[in-house]
Design an enzyme around this catalytic site. Structure first.
Site, PDB file in Angstrom:
ATOM      1  N   VAL A 176      82.413  11.985  20.417  1.00 39.56           N
ATOM      2  CA  VAL A 176      83.027  12.823  21.448  1.00 39.56           C
ATOM      3  C   VAL A 176      82.775  12.246  22.840  1.00 39.56           C
ATOM      4  CG1 VAL A 176      83.238  15.154  22.378  1.00 39.56           C
ATOM      5  CG2 VAL A 176      82.646  14.825  19.952  1.00 39.56           C
ATOM      6  N   LYS A 223      76.684  23.166  18.850  1.00 46.16           N
ATOM      7  CA  LYS A 223      76.618  24.495  18.215  1.00 46.16           C
ATOM      8  C   LYS A 223      75.240  24.792  17.664  1.00 46.16           C
ATOM      9  CE  LYS A 223      78.883  21.458  15.394  1.00 46.16           C
ATOM     10  NZ  LYS A 223      80.098  20.674  15.616  1.00 46.16           N
ATOM     11  N   GLU A 244      83.220  25.574  24.916  1.00 39.51           N
ATOM     12  CA  GLU A 244      84.434  25.747  24.094  1.00 39.51           C
ATOM     13  C   GLU A 244      84.464  24.793  22.906  1.00 39.51           C
ATOM     14  OE1 GLU A 244      87.063  27.453  22.678  1.00 39.51           O
ATOM     15  OE2 GLU A 244      87.515  28.082  24.733  1.00 39.51           O
ATOM     16  N   VAL A 290      82.817  25.498  18.978  1.00 35.79           N
ATOM     17  CA  VAL A 290      83.427  26.223  17.863  1.00 35.79           C
ATOM     18  C   VAL A 290      84.882  25.802  17.725  1.00 35.79           C
ATOM     19  CG1 VAL A 290      83.994  28.483  16.905  1.00 35.79           C
ATOM     20  CG2 VAL A 290      81.915  28.202  18.265  1.00 35.79           C
ATOM     21  N   GLY A 306      86.372  22.941  17.598  1.00 35.22           N
ATOM     22  CA  GLY A 306      86.814  21.749  18.325  1.00 35.22           C
ATOM     23  C   GLY A 306      87.838  21.991  19.410  1.00 35.22           C
ATOM     24  N   ILE A 352      90.450  23.831  19.519  1.00 38.84           N
ATOM     25  CA  ILE A 352      91.144  25.126  19.617  1.00 38.84           C
ATOM     26  C   ILE A 352      90.546  25.974  20.730  1.00 38.84           C
ATOM     27  CG2 ILE A 352      91.866  27.183  18.382  1.00 38.84           C
ATOM     28  CD1 ILE A 352      91.302  25.763  15.766  1.00 38.84           C
ATOM     29  N   GLU A 384      80.027  13.811   5.471  1.00 40.24           N
ATOM     30  CA  GLU A 384      78.946  12.884   5.764  1.00 40.24           C
ATOM     31  C   GLU A 384      78.198  12.506   4.488  1.00 40.24           C
ATOM     32  OE1 GLU A 384      76.654  13.685   9.214  1.00 40.24           O
ATOM     33  OE2 GLU A 384      78.237  14.880  10.127  1.00 40.24           O
ATOM     34  N   LYS A 408      78.373  28.501  14.025  1.00 40.09           N
ATOM     35  CA  LYS A 408      79.581  28.878  14.765  1.00 40.09           C
ATOM     36  C   LYS A 408      79.836  30.381  14.645  1.00 40.09           C
ATOM     37  CE  LYS A 408      81.465  24.258  14.115  1.00 40.09           C
ATOM     38  NZ  LYS A 408      82.206  23.399  13.166  1.00 40.09           N
ATOM     39  N   GLY A 428      86.804  15.729  15.645  1.00 39.84           N
ATOM     40  CA  GLY A 428      87.422  14.472  16.053  1.00 39.84           C
ATOM     41  C   GLY A 428      87.137  14.227  17.512  1.00 39.84           C
TER      42      GLY A 428
HETATM   43  N1  LIG Z   1      82.249  14.830  16.339  1.00 39.92           N
HETATM   44  C1  LIG Z   1      82.971  15.911  16.427  1.00 39.92           C
HETATM   45  O1  LIG Z   1      84.130  15.960  15.970  1.00 39.92           O
HETATM   46  C2  LIG Z   1      82.410  17.146  17.087  1.00 39.92           C
HETATM   47  C3  LIG Z   1      83.199  18.318  17.155  1.00 39.92           C
HETATM   48  C4  LIG Z   1      82.679  19.448  17.807  1.00 39.92           C
HETATM   49  C5  LIG Z   1      81.417  19.405  18.378  1.00 39.92           C
HETATM   50  N2  LIG Z   1      80.667  18.251  18.274  1.00 39.92           N
HETATM   51  C6  LIG Z   1      79.320  18.241  18.852  1.00 39.92           C
HETATM   52  O2  LIG Z   1      79.287  17.299  19.905  1.00 39.92           O
HETATM   53  C7  LIG Z   1      77.991  16.692  19.969  1.00 39.92           C
HETATM   54  C8  LIG Z   1      78.126  15.172  19.872  1.00 39.92           C
HETATM   55  O3  LIG Z   1      78.735  14.830  18.629  1.00 39.92           O
HETATM   56  P1  LIG Z   1      79.138  13.321  18.290  1.00 39.92           P
HETATM   57  O4  LIG Z   1      79.873  13.386  16.997  1.00 39.92           O
HETATM   58  O5  LIG Z   1      79.823  12.720  19.471  1.00 39.92           O
HETATM   59  O6  LIG Z   1      77.679  12.646  18.084  1.00 39.92           O
HETATM   60  P2  LIG Z   1      77.343  11.094  17.865  1.00 39.92           P
HETATM   61  O7  LIG Z   1      78.577  10.335  17.528  1.00 39.92           O
HETATM   62  O8  LIG Z   1      76.196  11.073  16.927  1.00 39.92           O
HETATM   63  O9  LIG Z   1      76.839  10.605  19.312  1.00 39.92           O
HETATM   64  C9  LIG Z   1      75.598  10.956  19.859  1.00 39.92           C
HETATM   65  C10 LIG Z   1      75.391  10.196  21.147  1.00 39.92           C
HETATM   66  O10 LIG Z   1      74.211  10.681  21.774  1.00 39.92           O
HETATM   67  C11 LIG Z   1      73.322   9.583  22.060  1.00 39.92           C
HETATM   68  N3  LIG Z   1      71.952  10.058  21.874  1.00 39.92           N
HETATM   69  C12 LIG Z   1      71.425  10.675  20.795  1.00 39.92           C
HETATM   70  N4  LIG Z   1      70.138  10.982  21.004  1.00 39.92           N
HETATM   71  C13 LIG Z   1      69.831  10.525  22.239  1.00 39.92           C
HETATM   72  C14 LIG Z   1      68.659  10.542  23.037  1.00 39.92           C
HETATM   73  N5  LIG Z   1      67.508  11.065  22.588  1.00 39.92           N
HETATM   74  N6  LIG Z   1      68.723  10.006  24.291  1.00 39.92           N
HETATM   75  C15 LIG Z   1      69.866   9.463  24.747  1.00 39.92           C
HETATM   76  N7  LIG Z   1      71.005   9.414  24.027  1.00 39.92           N
HETATM   77  C16 LIG Z   1      70.980   9.939  22.797  1.00 39.92           C
HETATM   78  C17 LIG Z   1      73.683   8.488  21.107  1.00 39.92           C
HETATM   79  O11 LIG Z   1      73.305   7.249  21.696  1.00 39.92           O
HETATM   80  P3  LIG Z   1      73.569   5.840  20.968  1.00 39.92           P
HETATM   81  O12 LIG Z   1      75.059   5.647  21.063  1.00 39.92           O
HETATM   82  O13 LIG Z   1      72.801   4.873  21.764  1.00 39.92           O
HETATM   83  O14 LIG Z   1      73.094   6.037  19.543  1.00 39.92           O
HETATM   84  C18 LIG Z   1      75.199   8.682  20.981  1.00 39.92           C
HETATM   85  O15 LIG Z   1      75.862   7.987  21.995  1.00 39.92           O
HETATM   86  C19 LIG Z   1      77.176  17.321  18.846  1.00 39.92           C
HETATM   87  O16 LIG Z   1      76.461  18.428  19.364  1.00 39.92           O
HETATM   88  C20 LIG Z   1      78.232  17.828  17.878  1.00 39.92           C
HETATM   89  O17 LIG Z   1      77.817  18.936  17.116  1.00 39.92           O
HETATM   90  C21 LIG Z   1      81.160  17.133  17.646  1.00 39.92           C
END
Ligand SMILES: NC(=O)c1ccc[n+]([C@@H]2O[C@H](COP(=O)([O-])OP(=O)(O)OC[C@H]3O[C@@H](n4cnc5c(N)ncnc54)[C@H](OP(=O)(O)O)[C@@H]3O)[C@@H](O)[C@H]2O)c1
Ligand SMILES: NC(=O)c1ccc[n+]([C@@H]2O[C@H](COP(=O)([O-])OP(=O)(O)OC[C@H]3O[C@@H](n4cnc5c(N)ncnc54)[C@H](OP(=O)(O)O)[C@@H]3O)[C@@H](O)[C@H]2O)c1
Lengths: 428, 428
Positions: A14, A103, A127, A130, A132, A134, A188, A203, A300
């Protein structure tokens, strides 16, 4: 035009899309926000990681605290409880506003962080947390603020909807579909949080808190996943004109607010039944508005970034012009409905010996427990010796406690070989 | 707690429900708004009319101007261009904020009234004007403010959706279903505004203006109603796995912004195809968010009142605390797409003589005009003498101008007895 400093924490799925949009669409965002949004830095774990070449390398840092301390607006997209929680607290305490999609953190500490934001005249928006892309939290807390929400039912986890939808389409077993979902990247390697309903439960707690203007604790959410759903359950549902979905349900009844996540039978004509693949949807019932549904992509990078940027523009507008904070969720103390008192109808599958009197003794147990039978279908298999029958029973609305007492007593009958499944039914 | 004076103009289907909720739910609304909302009076044409006994008789008045001049917030639910327009102007000029559900007025004078509101630091909100209870205008202008909307397709008129849905279910002819809809109260005695698409066109202009941050004039909306749709068209659509819906479509293309209302073929798998009866739904495509859909009741006293009260709470919150005005729609000048350049695919029904070479000459006319055929189905009726064939052709995307030139040339062919229908197709 004023410039606001925006700190981005995280550059994963994200975060990378949020960075791209902040850079690519800077002038459109400035128009809409009434201020320039200057991306001052991006906190990551590892600065050396090769990333999207469009993002200037000098933006990356591991010093997230320094970034937060210099920002007007902090966008938290790290995930996990810590250091996310500490950094959000640090930002809000300084009066900086925060946008997050976390979340897990919100379900655990949402009320506390909202109160901290309020106390510091800062904004906390989420927003993206929960469903994504929407728009669901703002419609619930703003658009429906002149109404009374009675029930929210959501398909809020794309992984489980993908799996259940594929089981429905192909007739395959859970394990096979899960393996396929993992191969396609929809699930996953460790699918527990999705498959066991934990993600949906977080959520559900957030939705319930906003819908009912309260603070609903995650530990009060009843949670049951989909790993026990079999191809047989799906086929039996299909026969009955139904489909199985993992729903997050929050409702207000006489006995308080009940929130539960479990596989649910829905009639195929229900709007939520038409939500396929990894799509999400949230169905809302309100006293005056009636039935509403919000549908779209629940996850996504780009879709989730869209929700994050919508929040960012709103936050920036208020930073520039002042004005009312978003309503804070914990206005009313919560009376948690005892799960034993939650009422719905049930579909029960039983394998029984095909002998005289079995149906009568089962029916009498239902009657004794006050659970009324709406429909019953018996399929006898005379090829097996002795002959076996499969019973599929659908009940009228009944409480969880009456239902579980009924099922326990039925399971004791000598003629009952197996309780194949007990599924809750909504929308009928 | 501050008290805000609320003037209600109109006490019909919607106004009566707004009055009821303002009186019944006063304390909840005050909590949410941060101010007491005091209903100071209700303007009607005839004070003597017998009305809902719960509303104190002394609230009714015919002196709407005096009511407006004393109010902090004016809720306009009279309908029609005048005196609604004059009273809204009067309120805004004094700096009072206005909530309205008047799509006809907004489509005609929305930009002017928004500018007047802005100039007086007053708010003008109208969530109820499009798709009744469905929160759609705020999600479009607030939640999606960090994204770029590319297309909006809405079922925004309940009467026509009720009629088309009934034709689809029963196979009946338009006139019969219209008569039934009138008997049931789903269609008015004079159904023109609904059936000919004028109501949908007004909503389309409002949606386009908000989605594309511009001022899209009603006269630039292409509008075609459903009165010519036959049972045969509906059956042919069904055969092809499609359904006919009256859609309001607003899209941004290379040639500018195009807005059109017309009967449209949709695949039965499209989310909008599952919108039955008098329900409404708006489907939105945005660059990052992807596909979103918002579904609910498009009309009715209480559902529409829910949207009005949601706006009222938002307006009151800002009156109490100040803060940013809602984004004003007319930020960008509009380039209107020439309708001749609008591109979609088409389904064409032809009745032709069953003689050698007819298909070849028709296909060659399509080719000459650059309209490419995606699918063709021919049904020969040998019982009639001479034998007659019905051709159903679906094209690839093509412009309106190429298509109309093609149809005109085809109609000239001696072997073509009738152009049965030309329908646009979306979502395929
Ligand atoms: N993915 C989705 O579709 C989605 C949808 C809705 C909500 N979310 C929420 O959005 C958030 C992010 O999701 P994501 O999928 O983007 O996660 P992700 O792909 O795992 O990315 C996490 C990022 O945070 C960095 N990070 C993690 N721990 C860190 C720390 N201690 N210090 C500094 N940087 C740190 C990582 O750095 P590195 O790159 O160096 O590893 C990475 O860039 C989560 O809370 C998730 O629940 C995600
Ligand atoms: N109905 C819906 O489901 C719906 C849905 C979305 C939006 N809307 C919009 O909401 C608005 C109101 O619709 P509605 O169905 O409630 O209308 P309605 O039932 O016709 O009620 C109109 C009300 O306005 C009063 N009125 C009309 N002209 C007046 C005048 N010159 N001076 C004073 N009072 C006057 C009438 O007074 P009397 O009672 O004395 O005749 C009546 O109380 C319209 O703009 C409509 O487009 C309606």
């Amino acid at each position: 035009m004023k410039t606001l400093k925006v700190a981005l924490l995280g550059c994963g799925n994200v975060g990378a899309q949020v960075a791209r949009i902040l850079l690519e669409d800077a002038s459109v965002l400035a128009d809409r926000a009434g201020a320039k949004l200057e991306l001052t830095g991006i906190a990551v774990r590892n600065v050396a990681t090769q990333r999207d070449g469009q993002i200037p390398a000098e933006l990356f840092t591991t010093d997230s605290a320094a970034l937060v301390d210099d920002a007007d607006i902090v966008i938290e997209l790290l995930g996990g409880l810590e250091p996310a929680g500490e950094l959000i607290g640090r930002a809000l305490s300084r009066g900086a506003s925060v946008i997050t999609g976390n979340k897990a953190l919100l379900a655990a500490r949402g009320a506390e962080l909202s109160a901290l934001a309020f106390a510091n005249d800062a904004q906390l928006r989420y927003e993206a947390a929960v469903a994504g892309a929407i728009p669901i939290l703002r419609p619930i807390s703003d658009s429906l603020s002149g109404d009374r929400i009675t029930k929210v039912m959501g398909i809020v986890n794309g992984t489980t909807n993908f799996i259940l939808d594929a089981m429905d389409t192909t007739g395959a077993q859970f394990d096979d579909v899960l393996a396929e979902a993992q191969a396609l990247g929809y699930a996953e390697a460790d699918p527990t949080a999705d498959v066991e309903g934990h993600d949906a439960a977080a959520k559900a707690a957030i939705l319930a808190s906003l819908a009912f203007h309260t603070d609903f604790a995650l530990e009060n959410v009843y949670c049951e996943g989909i790993s026990k759903i079999t191809a047989g359950d799906v086929a039996a549902a299909k026969d009955a004109g139904m489909v199985i979905k993992l729903l997050a349900i929050a409702e207000r009844g006489e006995n308080g607010i009940g929130v539960r996540v479990h596989p649910t039978l829905l009639p195929r004509t229900h709007p939520l039944a038409a939500v396929h693949g990894a799509f999400n949807a949230v169905f809302v019932e309100a006293e005056n508005a009636g039935e509403l549904m919000f549908y779209g992509r629940g996850a996504g990078g780009s879709p989730t970034a869209s929700a994050v940027l919508g929040d960012t523009v709103a936050v920036a507008r208020r930073v520039v012009s002042g004005g009312p904070l978003p309503a804070i969720a914990t206005q009313q103390s919560v009376q948690v409905m005892d799960f034993a008192q939650a009422a719905t109808s049930y579909a029960i599958g039983l394998r029984v010996s095909d002998e005289p009197g079995v149906l009568a003794s089962i029916a009498s147990i239902f009657a004794t427990n006050g659970v009324s039978i709406e429909a019953l279908r018996q399929t006898v298999n005379r090829d097996s010796a002795p002959a076996v029958a499969e019973l599929r029973i659908v009940t009228h609305r009944s409480t969880e406690s009456a239902l579980s007492a009924t099922v326990a007593a039925v399971a004791e009958l000598a003629a009952v070989q197996e309780v194949i499944s007990v599924l809750r039914v909504e929308g009928n």
